[in-house]
Design a protein around this motif. Structure first.
Motif, mmCIF file in Angstrom:
data_model
loop_
_atom_site.group_PDB
_atom_site.id
_atom_site.type_symbol
_atom_site.label_atom_id
_atom_site.label_comp_id
_atom_site.label_asym_id
_atom_site.label_seq_id
_atom_site.Cartn_x
_atom_site.Cartn_y
_atom_site.Cartn_z
ATOM 1 N N LYS A 74 -28.687 8.273 -10.627
ATOM 2 C CA LYS A 74 -29.723 8.710 -9.692
ATOM 3 C C LYS A 74 -29.097 9.321 -8.434
ATOM 4 O O LYS A 74 -28.102 10.042 -8.528
ATOM 5 N N GLN A 75 -29.648 9.019 -7.249
ATOM 6 C CA GLN A 75 -29.159 9.665 -6.026
ATOM 7 C C GLN A 75 -28.042 8.832 -5.386
ATOM 8 O O GLN A 75 -28.135 8.374 -4.245
ATOM 9 N N SER A 76 -26.988 8.639 -6.140
ATOM 10 C CA SER A 76 -25.829 7.909 -5.641
ATOM 11 C C SER A 76 -24.567 8.536 -6.198
ATOM 12 O O SER A 76 -24.617 9.249 -7.199
ATOM 13 N N GLY A 77 -23.446 8.268 -5.563
ATOM 14 C CA GLY A 77 -22.172 8.839 -5.999
ATOM 15 C C GLY A 77 -21.340 7.870 -6.800
ATOM 16 O O GLY A 77 -20.119 7.804 -6.623
ATOM 17 N N ARG A 78 -21.982 7.140 -7.695
ATOM 18 C CA ARG A 78 -21.279 6.071 -8.427
ATOM 19 C C ARG A 78 -20.795 6.506 -9.803
ATOM 20 O O ARG A 78 -20.594 5.655 -10.678
ATOM 21 N N CYS A 79 -20.572 7.796 -10.020
ATOM 22 C CA CYS A 79 -20.196 8.251 -11.368
ATOM 23 C C CYS A 79 -18.974 7.529 -11.900
ATOM 24 O O CYS A 79 -18.902 7.219 -13.090
ATOM 25 N N TRP A 80 -17.994 7.262 -11.035
ATOM 26 C CA TRP A 80 -16.768 6.585 -11.478
ATOM 27 C C TRP A 80 -17.072 5.181 -11.993
ATOM 28 O O TRP A 80 -16.466 4.724 -12.971
ATOM 29 N N MET A 81 -18.027 4.492 -11.355
ATOM 30 C CA MET A 81 -18.435 3.161 -11.807
ATOM 31 C C MET A 81 -19.204 3.252 -13.117
ATOM 32 O O MET A 81 -18.959 2.490 -14.059
ATOM 33 N N PHE A 82 -20.167 4.175 -13.159
ATOM 34 C CA PHE A 82 -20.963 4.339 -14.376
ATOM 35 C C PHE A 82 -20.061 4.672 -15.551
ATOM 36 O O PHE A 82 -20.210 4.106 -16.644
ATOM 37 N N ALA A 83 -19.121 5.599 -15.349
ATOM 38 C CA ALA A 83 -18.235 5.989 -16.444
ATOM 39 C C ALA A 83 -17.386 4.816 -16.917
ATOM 40 O O ALA A 83 -17.233 4.583 -18.120
ATOM 41 N N ALA A 84 -16.826 4.064 -15.968
ATOM 42 C CA ALA A 84 -15.982 2.923 -16.348
ATOM 43 C C ALA A 84 -16.801 1.829 -17.033
ATOM 44 O O ALA A 84 -16.397 1.284 -18.069
ATOM 45 N N PRO A 171 -30.147 -6.061 -11.106
ATOM 46 C CA PRO A 171 -30.663 -4.709 -11.358
ATOM 47 C C PRO A 171 -30.515 -3.795 -10.148
ATOM 48 O O PRO A 171 -30.035 -4.210 -9.087
ATOM 49 N N GLU A 172 -30.963 -2.573 -10.315
ATOM 50 C CA GLU A 172 -30.887 -1.580 -9.247
ATOM 51 C C GLU A 172 -31.806 -1.941 -8.085
ATOM 52 O O GLU A 172 -32.856 -2.554 -8.260
ATOM 53 N N SER A 173 -31.387 -1.530 -6.887
ATOM 54 C CA SER A 173 -32.233 -1.615 -5.698
ATOM 55 C C SER A 173 -32.483 -0.198 -5.189
ATOM 56 O O SER A 173 -31.890 0.764 -5.692
ATOM 57 N N PHE A 174 -33.313 -0.075 -4.187
ATOM 58 C CA PHE A 174 -33.548 1.252 -3.606
ATOM 59 C C PHE A 174 -32.240 1.867 -3.136
ATOM 60 O O PHE A 174 -31.941 3.031 -3.411
ATOM 61 N N SER A 175 -31.422 1.092 -2.425
ATOM 62 C CA SER A 175 -30.204 1.625 -1.814
ATOM 63 C C SER A 175 -29.088 1.864 -2.816
ATOM 64 O O SER A 175 -28.219 2.708 -2.575
ATOM 65 N N SER A 176 -29.089 1.146 -3.937
ATOM 66 C CA SER A 176 -28.057 1.428 -4.927
ATOM 67 C C SER A 176 -28.363 2.726 -5.670
ATOM 68 O O SER A 176 -27.452 3.477 -6.017
ATOM 69 N N ALA A 178 -30.317 5.202 -4.376
ATOM 70 C CA ALA A 178 -30.404 6.286 -3.390
ATOM 71 C C ALA A 178 -29.616 5.827 -2.163
ATOM 72 O O ALA A 178 -30.173 5.225 -1.250
ATOM 73 N N SER A 179 -28.318 6.114 -2.167
ATOM 74 C CA SER A 179 -27.400 5.444 -1.245
ATOM 75 C C SER A 179 -27.200 6.149 0.093
ATOM 76 O O SER A 179 -26.460 5.660 0.947
ATOM 77 N N ARG A 180 -27.823 7.305 0.296
ATOM 78 C CA ARG A 180 -27.556 8.089 1.509
ATOM 79 C C ARG A 180 -27.835 7.300 2.785
ATOM 80 O O ARG A 180 -27.024 7.304 3.718
ATOM 81 N N GLU A 181 -28.965 6.611 2.849
ATOM 82 C CA GLU A 181 -29.314 5.873 4.064
ATOM 83 C C GLU A 181 -28.309 4.761 4.337
ATOM 84 O O GLU A 181 -27.876 4.562 5.481
#
Length: 453
Positions: A74-84, A171-176, A178-181
């Motif tokens: 989603k709106q977060s920069g966690r690709c490295w975590m998701f991939a691993a 599970p996911e939260s709003f901030s996880s 959509a992490s910009r804020e």
């Protein structure tokens, strides 16, 4: 030695005569009026697109691992975590024959990464506290105190210290999602804390006083992360139903016990292999990056730089063994996000404008045109006469892009824009396995091989 004449460095404005020459040159270009109408109406990429690339990148592969549905960062920069976590999820799902969708918690590892990155930042602030704020290292630290991105070894440092949990447990939260804020708020706090820590050092405060204040700062970060992501579980029950409809439950597991029992990888076996053909990084040697990491006292970021033929062969060998491969690339280059295609023949911008835009991979790295921006998972490859022609890629952008979330990458694109794969060291030739113990050369903090996916 050749010396430029002084007039070469005199600032000269664009003259009316030059403008007339530019217009004359434009008028000599074949079909320039047609091209102008096409680009002004459709934009550069649509006009330069080559439909044949879509034909050539049909999603069919001679080696194709069944890894289930894709995840969505989603709106977060966690690709490295998701991939691993996806590479680990594939293993668990296959071994346990888990029915339905199953993911490991990206929010859990995100929580600990934020806390550890704050501590890592504070340590770097203290280590550079006697340097002026105009110093390049200090300026580099303050530009982005922390962010969502990371590298493989940084994620392994989190796993080694905190373990993992199923997504159902945290599970996911709003901030996880959509992490910009959260990032903006945390970076504000970290910069403010940097001011205070540097003032304490300048005032010759004692180590005990500085340590006490730093611990208070970390407690505040922990509170911010807890409010934003939820508190990470200490113990939990793991329950699932397998493909034979049998119900399973394992009670009172800790995150580290869950990792040991259900994943059980020897994390030290998995090593980062890079391809960086720049003059400062000879092949077949180890490299690390100054001030790059997240867990103080944890696993060091280490890269083995190899030629592209070796880079691809170790990835192929791991895929042949039935195991997916984490990799890092510059995903925005020559790619169509919606169609899920990454191919050097996707667009012909140089032909469109009649301008030579070709750069070597080394020059793109040295001159800031490219670096690693995104991590995904190789789950297949198409081999013709035992040579790769295209690769199957599991992304983490949900199912609405590509082929239900999977992308196709041409082998030529891998040559130019892939920078890192992670493989079990057993797939390396013996002579390269011996290099892994070499003391790494330390690269500057801003080196492109320190880029965070």
């Amino acid at each position: 030695m050749f010396h430029f004449k002084e007039e070469f460095f005199v600032t000269k404005e664009i003259s009316p005569e030059q403008l007339a020459d530019f217009q004359a040159n434009l008028n000599t270009q074949p079909a320039h009026a047609v091209i102008e109408r096409a680009v002004t109406k459709n934009g550069i990429l649509k006009t330069a697109a080559d439909w044949q690339a879509e034909v050539d990148m049909a999603p069919v592969f001679s080696i194709d691992l069944d890894t289930g549905k894709v995840a969505n960062q989603k709106q977060s920069g966690r690709c490295w975590m998701f991939a691993a976590l996806n590479t680990m999820r594939h293993d668990i799902k296959n071994k346990l024959k888990i029915e339905g969708d199953f993911e490991l918690s990206q929010s859990y590892t995100f929580f600990w990464d934020k806390l550890e990155k704050a501590n890592y930042f504070y340590q770097n602030v203290l280590a550079t506290a006697q340097l002026p704020t105009s110093d390049r290292k200090v300026a580099w630290l303050m530009t982005t105190p922390q962010q969502d991105g990371g590298q493989w070894d940084m994620f392994m440092a989190i796993i080694e210290k905190y373990g993992v949990v199923p997504k159902s447990v945290m599970p996911e939260s709003f901030s996880s999602s959509a992490s910009r804020e959260f990032n903006a708020t945390l970076n504000l706090k970290l910069r403010k804390d940097a001011v205070e820590l540097r003032k304490l050092v300048a005032a010759n405060a004692s180590e005990a006083e500085i340590a006490k204040r730093k611990e208070e700062m970390l407690a505040e970060v922990y509170r911010m992360a807890s409010y934003s992501f939820g508190q990470p579980p200490v113990k939990f029950d793991f329950e699932y139903r397998d493909s034979d409809k049998n119900y399973h439950i394992d009670r009172d597991l800790t995150p580290k016990a869950f990792f040991a029992k259900y994943i059980g990888w020897n994390l030290s076996d998995y090593v980062s292999i890079i391809n960086a053909p720049t003059a400062d990084k000879p092949y077949n040697h180890m490299y690390t990056v100054e001030m790059l990491g997240n867990v103080v006292g944890g696993r060091q970021v280490r890269h083995l730089n190899v030629d592209m033929a070796t880079f691809k062969q170790v990835a192929i060998d791991q895929l042949k063994a039935g195991e997916s491969v984490w990799f890092g690339c510059d995903v925005g280059q020559e790619s169509d996000r919606q169609k899920g295609i990454m191919d050097t023949n996707l667009y012909h911008k140089d032909e469109l404008f009649n301008v030579d835009m070709q750069m070597t991979k080394a020059d793109r790295l040295d001159y800031g045109e490219s670096l690693m921006t995104h991590a995904m998972v190789l789950t297949g490859v198409d081999l013709v006469d035992d040579k790769p022609t295209k690769w199957k890629v599991e992304n983490s952008w949900g199912e609405k892009v590509g082929t239900k979330g999977f992308f196709v990458m041409s082998d030529a694109w891998m040559d130019e824009y892939c920078y890192q794969v992670v493989v079990n060291k057993k797939f390396l030739p013996a002579e390269l396995q011996a290099v892994l113990t070499e003391e790494p050369k330390v690269l500057a903090p801003w080196d492109p091989m320190g880029a965070l996916a």
